[in-house]
Design a protein around this motif. Structure first.
Motif, PDB file in Angstrom:
ATOM      1  N   TYR A   1      31.314  25.948  39.199  1.00  0.00           N
ATOM      2  CA  TYR A   1      30.488  24.870  38.659  1.00  0.00           C
ATOM      3  C   TYR A   1      29.002  25.220  38.638  1.00  0.00           C
ATOM      4  N   PRO A   2      28.452  25.862  39.680  1.00  0.00           N
ATOM      5  CA  PRO A   2      27.061  26.321  39.567  1.00  0.00           C
ATOM      6  C   PRO A   2      26.843  27.269  38.386  1.00  0.00           C
ATOM      7  N   VAL A   3      27.816  28.151  38.136  1.00  0.00           N
ATOM      8  CA  VAL A   3      27.697  29.069  36.991  1.00  0.00           C
ATOM      9  C   VAL A   3      27.722  28.280  35.682  1.00  0.00           C
ATOM     10  N   ILE A   4      28.636  27.332  35.567  1.00  0.00           N
ATOM     11  CA  ILE A   4      28.721  26.503  34.361  1.00  0.00           C
ATOM     12  C   ILE A   4      27.439  25.695  34.181  1.00  0.00           C
ATOM     13  N   TYR A   5      26.914  25.168  35.264  1.00  0.00           N
ATOM     14  CA  TYR A   5      25.684  24.370  35.218  1.00  0.00           C
ATOM     15  C   TYR A   5      24.513  25.180  34.661  1.00  0.00           C
ATOM     16  N   ILE A   6      24.392  26.420  35.111  1.00  0.00           N
ATOM     17  CA  ILE A   6      23.307  27.285  34.642  1.00  0.00           C
ATOM     18  C   ILE A   6      23.508  27.654  33.172  1.00  0.00           C
ATOM     19  N   PHE A   7      24.748  27.983  32.805  1.00  0.00           N
ATOM     20  CA  PHE A   7      25.019  28.380  31.424  1.00  0.00           C
ATOM     21  C   PHE A   7      24.916  27.216  30.450  1.00  0.00           C
ATOM     22  N   GLN A   8      24.971  25.983  30.961  1.00  0.00           N
ATOM     23  CA  GLN A   8      24.905  24.826  30.087  1.00  0.00           C
ATOM     24  C   GLN A   8      23.612  24.804  29.271  1.00  0.00           C
ATOM     25  N   SER A   9      22.535  25.322  29.845  1.00  0.00           N
ATOM     26  CA  SER A   9      21.236  25.289  29.175  1.00  0.00           C
ATOM     27  C   SER A   9      20.976  26.536  28.328  1.00  0.00           C
TER      28      SER A   9
END
Length: 617
Positions: A303-311
């Protein structure tokens, strides 16, 4: 046939763990609609493995809590603080108003209850935090904390009464807990049932019941399904479960039944698997076992990886591939740092370096956490303001409906009086052109007096007081945490009651995007209206989607609030999302300008048509 030892079945446990881990990951990146159901299976698996402790002659409370602390709690805390440091470093402009309270809730193992109180929606297709998945670990640790008490009771019943009595007790608890889950879902809603510890107990105790039977000496049922029949049943049920992972979206009618069905499907699968003579599994057991060992780290990191890639603006397919690769790579490194197994000097030095890097990152994250201001007071003030505006909105809605009724009566009278005059106006082209040119000059007044319906989330609710001042004939329906998934029934209801304006403004992107299928349903309801969709200041991916989608509809216009507000920190409250006074004014002006632009285009098109008609005459 005598039940095989647990170690002989570990390859199946590993395979199931990897299968479920993949399903959850695919759900988190938006591929599997029902991948969230794998969490139920994980609770079953956790209960099943915990039940194996009843086979032990001596149960050490200290050893039990120590193993959970080292294997579950410590990695979670280190990943949380290290990812906090990474997010702050890579995304310095991100305003995270609830960070202090959210991280505290994780540390004290109550994140599920915090997310419920903060109105976090796990099913929204927008990642508001790198920790939205940790509600599961909170519930898991809560259950693990009380397991010794459960263990003592079950051990006592097994010793004093009958070996099958503890299983019967677990089955009774499963039945009552399932009923409680259904009741809470119907009375308090989707998230209340999903986040609450007691509503999720049915999956855990179901796993304990299966585990208890496998530790008993009763083999009658196992003998009936031994060999290929057990495998066939398992394979069939895995196929069924996979189908549910694909089709059972949380907002569908399948949700409630799928949550329960997935639990019992997993129980039957665990009941049936009991041999390791499959050549394929033998050949792949080392790979499967390794990925099973790092499955917890994969869950923590994804989830931290997804959160960063979201932007990050990338093609969806490429983004998913990069997220998968980075998630696995980081999980391998974290696992290597925390659970080194080889003893070669070079390998030991690598693990020491990795551990130092992880601890250093977590230390920096902890420092930033301690240094960050607690914005809870500001958030509470914002909530009070939202409550006040919600009351005002309800009053304004009642006034609007009464105003519509009176205006409809007045309109009927005026239509009769104006009939002859209209016939003259229609016949005189120059007169019509003059009227349209005059409308262009006074377009802002026309827009302000238009029948406008606003529907949306807390951002819209916060701006409602200014919108009421700007638009004299507007109807606003805004609610905290609302997404576009739920607005079509509301719009349909407005249409049936006759309160839906000729212009509809939608502001629902802050809590996540919706699928194009959902947008299609909304636009079908609004096919005879002009629709203005406002972009979100915190959701670039949703904004890109609506721009692409709007190209297919002549009556859909985009109000690019994200671009208009970019660089204007003075527009926003401390959370970087909700609006201060200046932001409300700018927001209302952005909507007004978009409506004016639409009217001008319409008027100019009519003038051009009349001019052409005049030349032809």
């Amino acid at each position: 046939m005598v039940l095989q030892k647990m170690k002989d079945r570990l390859i199946y446990i590993d395979l199931l763990r990897v299968y479920l881990c993949v399903a959850i990951f695919l759900y988190h990146i938006g591929i599997l609609k029902g991948g969230y159901l794998a969490v139920c299976s994980f609770f079953v698996l956790s209960g099943y493995l915990s039940a194996q402790a009843l086979n032990k002659e001596r149960f050490s409370l200290l050893s039990y809590y120590k193993s959970r602390f080292i294997r579950v709690y410590i990695p979670m805390v280190l990943v949380v603080f290290a990812s906090l440091a990474l997010c702050i470093t890579l995304m310095p402009d991100t305003i995270w108003v609830s960070m202090k309270r959210e991280v505290a809730s994780i540390i004290f193992c109550k994140n599920n209850f915090w997310q419920l109180s903060a109105n976090m929606d796990y099913f929204a297709r927008h990642v508001d935090s790198p920790y939205m998945h940790l509600w599961y670990v909170a519930i898991l640790l809560q259950l693990e904390f009380v397991f010794p008490l459960v263990f003592i009771v079950l051990k006592f019943l097994k010793k004093k009464l009958d070996v099958l009595f503890p299983i019967l007790l677990c089955v009774i608890i499963v039945i009552f807990s399932t009923g409680w889950f259904i009741c809470v879902h119907k009375s308090d809603g989707l998230m209340a049932a999903y986040y609450d510890t007691l509503t999720r107990c049915f999956s855990w105790f179901a796993g304990i019941a299966v585990g208890l039977y496998h530790t008993s000496e009763d083999t009658y049922i196992l003998e009936k399904i031994e060999g290929k029949y057990g495998k066939l049943i398992s394979v069939f049920l895995i196929v069924v479960q996979t189908i549910l992972f694909v089709i059972a979206a949380a907002d569908s009618k399948l949700y409630l039944g799928s949550m329960i069905a997935t639990t019992f499907i997993m129980c039957i699968i665990l009941f049936c698997v009991k041999s390791v003579d499959d050549d394929f599994l033998e050949k792949t057991k080392h790979v499967v076992g390794y990925f099973s060992n790092i499955s917890y780290e994969i869950f923590l990191v994804q989830y931290p990886v997804i959160y960063i890639f979201q932007s990050i603006d990338l093609a969806v397919g490429l983004k998913h591939i990069l997220i998968a690769i980075i998630t696995v790579l980081v999980s391998v490194l974290v696992n290597l740092a925390l659970h080194p197994k080889r003893k070669k000097l070079a390998f030991t030095l690598v693990t020491v370096v990795l551990l130092l890097a992880l601890v250093s990152g977590a230390g920096y994250g902890g420092y930033r956490y301690a240094k960050a201001p607690d914005l809870q007071a500001e958030l509470e003030a914002l909530e009070e303001e939202m409550a006040r505006l919600a009351e005002e909105q309800a009053q304004k809605q009642r006034e609007y409906e009464e105003q519509l009724r009176l205006e409809e009566e007045q309109r009927r009278k005026e239509e009769e009086e104006r009939l002859e005059e209209l016939e003259y106006e229609i016949a005189d082209i120059d007169y019509q052109i003059g009227i349209l040119e005059q409308k262009i000059e006074n377009v802002e007044q026309t827009a302000k007096k238009s029948s406008v319906t606003f529907i949306g989330d807390s951002v819209l609710l916060g701006a409602s007081d200014v919108l009421y001042d700007v638009f004299s004939k507007c109807y606003i329906d805004a609610e905290i945490g609302r997404t576009a998934y739920v607005i079509d029934p509301i719009l349909s209801g407005m249409k049936e009651r006759g309160v839906l304006g000729e212009i509809v403004v939608i502001n629902c992107g802050s809590n996540g995007d919706c699928t194009n299928d959902v947008k299609d349903i909304i636009m079908a309801t609004l096919s005879d209206r002009q629709v203005f969709w406002v972009t979100a200041s915190n959701n670039k991916s949703a904004n890109s989607t609506i721009f692409e989608y709007a190209a297919g509809y002549d009556n859909l216009h985009v109000v690019d609030w994200a671009t208009i507000s970019e660089g204007h920190g003075e527009y926003f409250a401390g959370d970087g999302l909700h609006l201060e006074s200046e932001g409300k004014d700018a927001y209302a002006q952005a909507v007004l300008d978009a409506i004016c632009e639409y009217y001008i285009e319409e008027y100019e098109a009519k003038i051009a048509e009349l001019e052409k008609q005049k030349l032809e005459e």
